[in-house]
Design a protein around this motif. Structure first.
Motif, mmCIF file in Angstrom:
data_model
loop_
_atom_site.group_PDB
_atom_site.id
_atom_site.type_symbol
_atom_site.label_atom_id
_atom_site.label_comp_id
_atom_site.label_asym_id
_atom_site.label_seq_id
_atom_site.Cartn_x
_atom_site.Cartn_y
_atom_site.Cartn_z
ATOM 1 N N GLY A 1 18.867 1.267 -4.050
ATOM 2 C CA GLY A 1 17.528 1.707 -3.336
ATOM 3 C C GLY A 1 16.822 2.304 -4.121
ATOM 4 N N CYS A 2 16.474 1.781 -5.148
ATOM 5 C CA CYS A 2 15.539 2.207 -6.686
ATOM 6 C C CYS A 2 14.136 2.466 -6.124
ATOM 7 C CB CYS A 2 15.635 1.355 -7.770
ATOM 8 S SG CYS A 2 14.946 -0.256 -7.383
ATOM 9 N N GLY A 3 13.624 1.753 -5.109
ATOM 10 C CA GLY A 3 11.975 1.931 -4.715
ATOM 11 C C GLY A 3 11.484 1.374 -6.075
ATOM 12 N N THR A 4 10.379 2.363 -6.614
ATOM 13 C CA THR A 4 9.646 1.955 -7.492
ATOM 14 C C THR A 4 10.057 2.294 -8.905
ATOM 15 O OG1 THR A 4 8.445 4.225 -7.271
ATOM 16 C CG2 THR A 4 7.545 2.273 -5.995
ATOM 17 N N GLY A 5 11.393 2.693 -8.956
ATOM 18 C CA GLY A 5 11.955 2.939 -10.210
ATOM 19 C C GLY A 5 12.122 4.272 -10.754
ATOM 20 N N ARG A 6 11.674 5.217 -10.024
ATOM 21 C CA ARG A 6 11.374 6.545 -10.083
ATOM 22 C C ARG A 6 12.770 7.288 -10.751
ATOM 23 N NH1 ARG A 6 10.899 9.698 -6.453
ATOM 24 N NH2 ARG A 6 9.131 11.215 -7.441
ATOM 25 N N TYR A 7 13.789 7.031 -10.158
ATOM 26 C CA TYR A 7 15.153 7.361 -10.591
ATOM 27 C C TYR A 7 15.713 6.472 -11.546
ATOM 28 C CZ TYR A 7 15.181 11.905 -7.680
ATOM 29 O OH TYR A 7 14.656 12.909 -7.371
ATOM 30 N N THR A 8 15.247 5.231 -11.507
ATOM 31 C CA THR A 8 15.941 4.135 -12.374
ATOM 32 C C THR A 8 15.741 4.645 -13.973
ATOM 33 O OG1 THR A 8 15.567 2.740 -10.923
ATOM 34 C CG2 THR A 8 16.261 1.717 -12.838
ATOM 35 N N LEU A 9 14.537 4.541 -14.273
ATOM 36 C CA LEU A 9 14.090 4.979 -15.653
ATOM 37 C C LEU A 9 14.764 5.984 -16.361
ATOM 38 C CD1 LEU A 9 10.379 4.000 -15.623
ATOM 39 C CD2 LEU A 9 12.185 2.651 -16.345
ATOM 40 N N PRO A 10 15.091 7.292 -15.771
ATOM 41 C CA PRO A 10 15.648 8.412 -16.670
ATOM 42 C C PRO A 10 17.174 8.013 -17.041
ATOM 43 C CG PRO A 10 14.394 9.209 -14.776
ATOM 44 C CD PRO A 10 14.526 7.547 -14.519
ATOM 45 N N THR B 1 0.776 -1.133 -0.037
ATOM 46 C CA THR B 1 0.145 -0.062 0.014
ATOM 47 C C THR B 1 1.030 1.300 -0.031
ATOM 48 O OG1 THR B 1 -0.195 -0.325 2.426
ATOM 49 C CG2 THR B 1 -1.925 -1.001 0.940
ATOM 50 N N TYR B 2 1.898 1.423 0.532
ATOM 51 C CA TYR B 2 2.918 2.341 0.772
ATOM 52 C C TYR B 2 3.571 2.555 -0.491
ATOM 53 C CZ TYR B 2 6.357 5.829 2.151
ATOM 54 O OH TYR B 2 7.165 6.662 2.273
ATOM 55 N N SER B 3 4.043 1.320 -0.962
ATOM 56 C CA SER B 3 4.798 1.604 -2.088
ATOM 57 C C SER B 3 3.747 2.281 -3.197
ATOM 58 C CB SER B 3 5.330 0.188 -2.913
ATOM 59 O OG SER B 3 5.992 -0.606 -2.108
ATOM 60 N N SER B 4 2.599 1.867 -3.496
ATOM 61 C CA SER B 4 1.744 2.483 -4.651
ATOM 62 C C SER B 4 1.709 3.885 -4.194
ATOM 63 C CB SER B 4 0.348 1.653 -4.415
ATOM 64 O OG SER B 4 0.412 0.358 -4.863
ATOM 65 N N VAL B 5 1.651 4.620 -2.947
ATOM 66 C CA VAL B 5 1.197 5.735 -2.625
ATOM 67 C C VAL B 5 2.567 6.520 -2.888
ATOM 68 C CG1 VAL B 5 1.204 7.509 -0.854
ATOM 69 C CG2 VAL B 5 -0.541 5.513 -1.071
ATOM 70 N N TYR B 6 3.763 5.917 -2.709
ATOM 71 C CA TYR B 6 5.085 6.365 -2.905
ATOM 72 C C TYR B 6 5.101 6.759 -4.539
ATOM 73 C CZ TYR B 6 10.099 7.339 -2.543
ATOM 74 O OH TYR B 6 11.427 7.587 -2.710
ATOM 75 N N GLN B 7 4.854 5.726 -5.248
ATOM 76 C CA GLN B 7 4.929 5.887 -6.607
ATOM 77 C C GLN B 7 4.173 6.963 -7.301
ATOM 78 O OE1 GLN B 7 6.683 4.792 -9.305
ATOM 79 N NE2 GLN B 7 5.653 5.379 -10.901
ATOM 80 N N LYS B 8 2.829 7.088 -6.725
ATOM 81 C CA LYS B 8 1.938 8.105 -7.375
ATOM 82 C C LYS B 8 2.234 9.461 -6.746
ATOM 83 C CE LYS B 8 -2.919 8.844 -8.047
ATOM 84 N NZ LYS B 8 -4.415 8.116 -7.672
ATOM 85 N N TYR B 9 2.656 9.619 -5.619
ATOM 86 C CA TYR B 9 2.436 11.018 -5.001
ATOM 87 C C TYR B 9 3.901 11.676 -4.663
ATOM 88 C CZ TYR B 9 -2.515 10.781 -4.880
ATOM 89 O OH TYR B 9 -3.840 10.422 -5.086
ATOM 90 N N MET B 10 4.911 10.956 -4.464
ATOM 91 C CA MET B 10 6.390 11.445 -4.042
ATOM 92 C C MET B 10 6.728 12.358 -4.963
ATOM 93 S SD MET B 10 8.853 11.809 -2.103
ATOM 94 C CE MET B 10 8.369 10.867 -0.850
ATOM 95 N N PHE B 11 7.451 13.817 -4.277
ATOM 96 C CA PHE B 11 7.919 14.631 -5.226
ATOM 97 C C PHE B 11 8.461 14.159 -6.420
ATOM 98 C CE2 PHE B 11 10.387 18.459 -5.706
ATOM 99 C CZ PHE B 11 9.247 19.412 -5.478
ATOM 100 N N PRO B 12 8.235 14.524 -7.764
ATOM 101 C CA PRO B 12 8.683 14.141 -8.883
ATOM 102 C C PRO B 12 10.250 14.073 -9.077
ATOM 103 C CG PRO B 12 7.026 15.565 -9.238
ATOM 104 C CD PRO B 12 7.376 15.756 -7.957
#
Length: 276
Positions: free
Chosen positions: A50-59, A10-21
């Motif tokens: 520590g890639c999390g949901t991949g927000r900094y991986t894909l760039p 549940t937290y992973s989904s919130v993190y992916q959707k709302y964490m600062f871009p």
């Protein structure tokens, strides 16, 4: 431990959707640094730790032949795989302190919004081990404070957000202290002579009230609040949104606010292998 929060789906989904871009400014700094230090050689491999949901991986994907994202949380990795259109990106569950990579095999070790969670000395040693000669290390995050700008309401809006952070600080831990000092202690732990720390990088994005409330929920300290007092955390969100709406009045549902945060970055290059 706060790090256990990231293992919850549940937290992973919130993190992916709302964490600062993702900060374009920081990513440009990182990629420019890598290209300079590697003298334009073809970039084979990057690992996002520590890639999390991949927000900094894909760039990183357009700039490297292969990119590997690793995280200790299986739920974060599962979410990352769902949002992975790049064919040269893969993910796996692994700790930052024991990287599943060969010695001298990586052009870039990256960690966005993550290094403050690591056992820093062990991670730093592993990062140096896996880096090629002239390979680079990039660790970056943002300062845990926010200012909101909108017409002549900036002071009142920023005051509400300041009070939000002050409430959340009650649920912080050592990781937050690393963020407050803009990774000064982490910088000192990096055993490479060729290194630098860039602080106070101003980043601005536009967010509406719904997105700001979502961002608050994505902060790990808020999740700590939830674990200790579910009803109190829910009421806190309701009252915070109510205050924003009172300030903005009739514009509350339509306006997009300028949200300002400070980012910072530790950069190092494995030009010389001897320690400091």
């Amino acid at each position: 431990m706060a790090v256990q929060l990231f293992k919850k789906l549940t937290y992973s989904s919130v993190y992916q959707k709302y964490m600062f871009p993702v900060s374009g400014e920081i990513m440009n700094l990182v990629l420019s640094y890598v290209k300079e230090k590697t003298n334009g050689r073809p970039l084979e491999m990057a690992v996002d730790v520590g890639c999390g949901t991949g927000r900094y991986t894909l760039p990183l994907a357009p700039h490297f032949k292969k990119v590997l994202g690793i995280d200790i949380s299986g739920s974060q990795i599962n979410v990352a795989k769902q949002y992975c259109p790049a064919k040269n990106v893969s993910y796996m569950v692994a700790p930052a302190e024991k990287l599943p990579l060969r010695t001298a095999s990586v052009d870039l070790v990256n960690a966005g919004l993550a290094a403050h969670w690591f056992t820093v000395d062990k991670f730093a040693s592993e990062a140096v081990r896996v880096l090629k000669t002239k390979g680079c290390l990039a660790l970056h995050a943002f300062y845990p404070a926010t200012e909101i700008e909108y017409k002549d309401l900036s002071h009142d809006l920023s005051l509400v957000m300041s009070e939000v952070w002050n409430t959340l600080y009650q649920y912080d831990d050592i990781s937050t202290q690393h963020m407050f000092c803009q990774y000064q202690s982490i910088y000192q732990a990096i055993a490479l002579k060729d290194k630098e720390r860039i602080t106070d990088v101003s980043v601005k994005i536009q967010m509406d009230i719904h997105e700001i409330i979502g961002f608050i929920q994505s902060i790990f300290m808020f999740q700590g609040f939830v674990e200790k007092d579910v009803k109190g955390a829910e009421e806190f969100l309701i009252q915070t949104e109510k205050r924003f709406r009172e300030i903005l009045g009739e514009e509350a549902d339509t306006v997009r606010l300028n949200v300002h945060m400070k980012h910072y970055c530790v950069l190092a290059s494995n030009i010389k292998m001897e320690t400091c």
